[in-house]
Design a protein around this motif. Structure first.
Motif, PDB file in Angstrom:
ATOM      1  N   SER A  44      12.498   5.816   3.483  1.00 42.95           N
ATOM      2  CA  SER A  44      13.512   6.266   2.526  1.00 42.95           C
ATOM      3  C   SER A  44      13.038   7.449   1.679  1.00 42.95           C
ATOM      4  CB  SER A  44      13.968   5.114   1.629  1.00 42.95           C
ATOM      5  OG  SER A  44      12.891   4.630   0.849  1.00 42.95           O
ATOM      6  N   ALA A  45      11.748   7.544   1.405  1.00 45.85           N
ATOM      7  CA  ALA A  45      11.229   8.675   0.623  1.00 45.85           C
ATOM      8  C   ALA A  45      11.382   9.981   1.394  1.00 45.85           C
ATOM      9  CB  ALA A  45       9.772   8.444   0.240  1.00 45.85           C
ATOM     10  N   VAL A  46      11.197   9.934   2.714  1.00 45.88           N
ATOM     11  CA  VAL A  46      11.375  11.130   3.542  1.00 45.88           C
ATOM     12  C   VAL A  46      12.844  11.532   3.549  1.00 45.88           C
ATOM     13  CG1 VAL A  46      11.214  12.071   5.884  1.00 45.88           C
ATOM     14  CG2 VAL A  46       9.375  10.637   4.979  1.00 45.88           C
ATOM     15  N   GLU A  47      13.720  10.556   3.722  1.00 39.74           N
ATOM     16  CA  GLU A  47      15.154  10.842   3.727  1.00 39.74           C
ATOM     17  C   GLU A  47      15.595  11.434   2.394  1.00 39.74           C
ATOM     18  OE1 GLU A  47      16.678   7.023   4.777  1.00 39.74           O
ATOM     19  OE2 GLU A  47      15.877   7.163   6.808  1.00 39.74           O
ATOM     20  N   GLN A  48      15.090  10.886   1.297  1.00 39.69           N
ATOM     21  CA  GLN A  48      15.429  11.400  -0.024  1.00 39.69           C
ATOM     22  C   GLN A  48      14.896  12.820  -0.203  1.00 39.69           C
ATOM     23  OE1 GLN A  48      13.883   9.120  -3.273  1.00 39.69           O
ATOM     24  NE2 GLN A  48      15.070  10.236  -4.800  1.00 39.69           N
ATOM     25  N   GLY A  54       0.831  -1.192   0.000  1.00 40.39           N
ATOM     26  CA  GLY A  54       0.000   0.000   0.000  1.00 40.39           C
ATOM     27  C   GLY A  54       0.862   1.237   0.000  1.00 40.39           C
ATOM     28  N   LYS A  55       0.212   2.379  -0.067  1.00 38.57           N
ATOM     29  CA  LYS A  55       0.918   3.652  -0.069  1.00 38.57           C
ATOM     30  C   LYS A  55       0.176   4.627   0.824  1.00 38.57           C
ATOM     31  CE  LYS A  55       2.453   3.080  -4.815  1.00 38.57           C
ATOM     32  NZ  LYS A  55       2.316   3.555  -6.186  1.00 38.57           N
ATOM     33  N   ALA A  56       0.925   5.534   1.402  1.00 41.37           N
ATOM     34  CA  ALA A  56       0.353   6.630   2.176  1.00 41.37           C
ATOM     35  C   ALA A  56       1.072   7.903   1.744  1.00 41.37           C
ATOM     36  CB  ALA A  56       0.550   6.397   3.665  1.00 41.37           C
ATOM     37  N   THR A  57       0.349   8.993   1.729  1.00 39.88           N
ATOM     38  CA  THR A  57       0.953  10.258   1.351  1.00 39.88           C
ATOM     39  C   THR A  57       0.909  11.209   2.539  1.00 39.88           C
ATOM     40  OG1 THR A  57       0.252   9.952  -0.932  1.00 39.88           O
ATOM     41  CG2 THR A  57       0.871  12.172  -0.295  1.00 39.88           C
ATOM     42  N   VAL A  58       2.062  11.781   2.844  1.00 43.34           N
ATOM     43  CA  VAL A  58       2.160  12.800   3.883  1.00 43.34           C
ATOM     44  C   VAL A  58       2.640  14.086   3.219  1.00 43.34           C
ATOM     45  CG1 VAL A  58       2.601  11.144   5.735  1.00 43.34           C
ATOM     46  CG2 VAL A  58       4.508  12.136   4.501  1.00 43.34           C
ATOM     47  N   VAL A  59       2.457  15.198   3.901  1.00 41.55           N
ATOM     48  CA  VAL A  59       2.879  16.486   3.361  1.00 41.55           C
ATOM     49  C   VAL A  59       4.030  17.015   4.214  1.00 41.55           C
ATOM     50  CG1 VAL A  59       2.160  18.852   2.890  1.00 41.55           C
ATOM     51  CG2 VAL A  59       0.590  16.977   2.472  1.00 41.55           C
ATOM     52  N   CYS A  60       5.098  17.426   3.554  1.00 38.67           N
ATOM     53  CA  CYS A  60       6.245  18.005   4.241  1.00 38.67           C
ATOM     54  C   CYS A  60       5.804  19.316   4.898  1.00 38.67           C
ATOM     55  CB  CYS A  60       7.377  18.265   3.248  1.00 38.67           C
ATOM     56  SG  CYS A  60       8.786  19.132   3.982  1.00 38.67           S
ATOM     57  N   PRO A  81       4.024  16.898  -1.303  1.00 40.44           N
ATOM     58  CA  PRO A  81       3.587  15.556  -0.895  1.00 40.44           C
ATOM     59  C   PRO A  81       4.747  14.568  -0.969  1.00 40.44           C
ATOM     60  CG  PRO A  81       2.823  16.045  -3.099  1.00 40.44           C
ATOM     61  CD  PRO A  81       3.483  17.294  -2.597  1.00 40.44           C
ATOM     62  N   ILE A  82       4.786  13.654  -0.019  1.00 46.66           N
ATOM     63  CA  ILE A  82       5.794  12.590   0.014  1.00 46.66           C
ATOM     64  C   ILE A  82       5.039  11.277   0.090  1.00 46.66           C
ATOM     65  CG2 ILE A  82       7.782  11.621   1.216  1.00 46.66           C
ATOM     66  CD1 ILE A  82       8.146  14.393   2.547  1.00 46.66           C
ATOM     67  N   GLU A  83       5.268  10.401  -0.882  1.00 46.01           N
ATOM     68  CA  GLU A  83       4.575   9.111  -0.922  1.00 46.01           C
ATOM     69  C   GLU A  83       5.414   8.066  -0.195  1.00 46.01           C
ATOM     70  OE1 GLU A  83       3.812   6.416  -4.554  1.00 46.01           O
ATOM     71  OE2 GLU A  83       2.107   7.799  -4.422  1.00 46.01           O
TER      72      GLU A  83
END
Length: 58
Positions: free
Chosen positions: A42-46, A5-11, A17-19
């Motif tokens: 890893s998406a947040v770190e990137q 699954g995927k979740a999207t958060v906002v910086c 948006p960060i998926e």
């Protein structure tokens, strides 16, 4: 393991948006009928490394 699954958060810094990928956590102690998902950070770190390099330690 493939994402289930995927979740999207906002910086909060730039409102981009960060998926995030959600994966089954095989090491978690789940009860009967329960699934435990792990968030791949890893998406947040990137995002931080590319959009906010000033937050990275030297």
């Amino acid at each position: 393991m493939a994402a289930v699954g995927k979740a999207t958060v906002v910086c909060p810094g730039c409102n981009e948006p960060i998926e995030l990928a959600l994966r089954l956590d095989a090491d978690a102690k789940a009860g009967p009928g329960e699934l435990v998902l792990a968030v791949d950070h890893s998406a947040v770190e990137q995002h931080l490394a590319t959009a906010h390099p000033e937050t990275q330690e030297a």
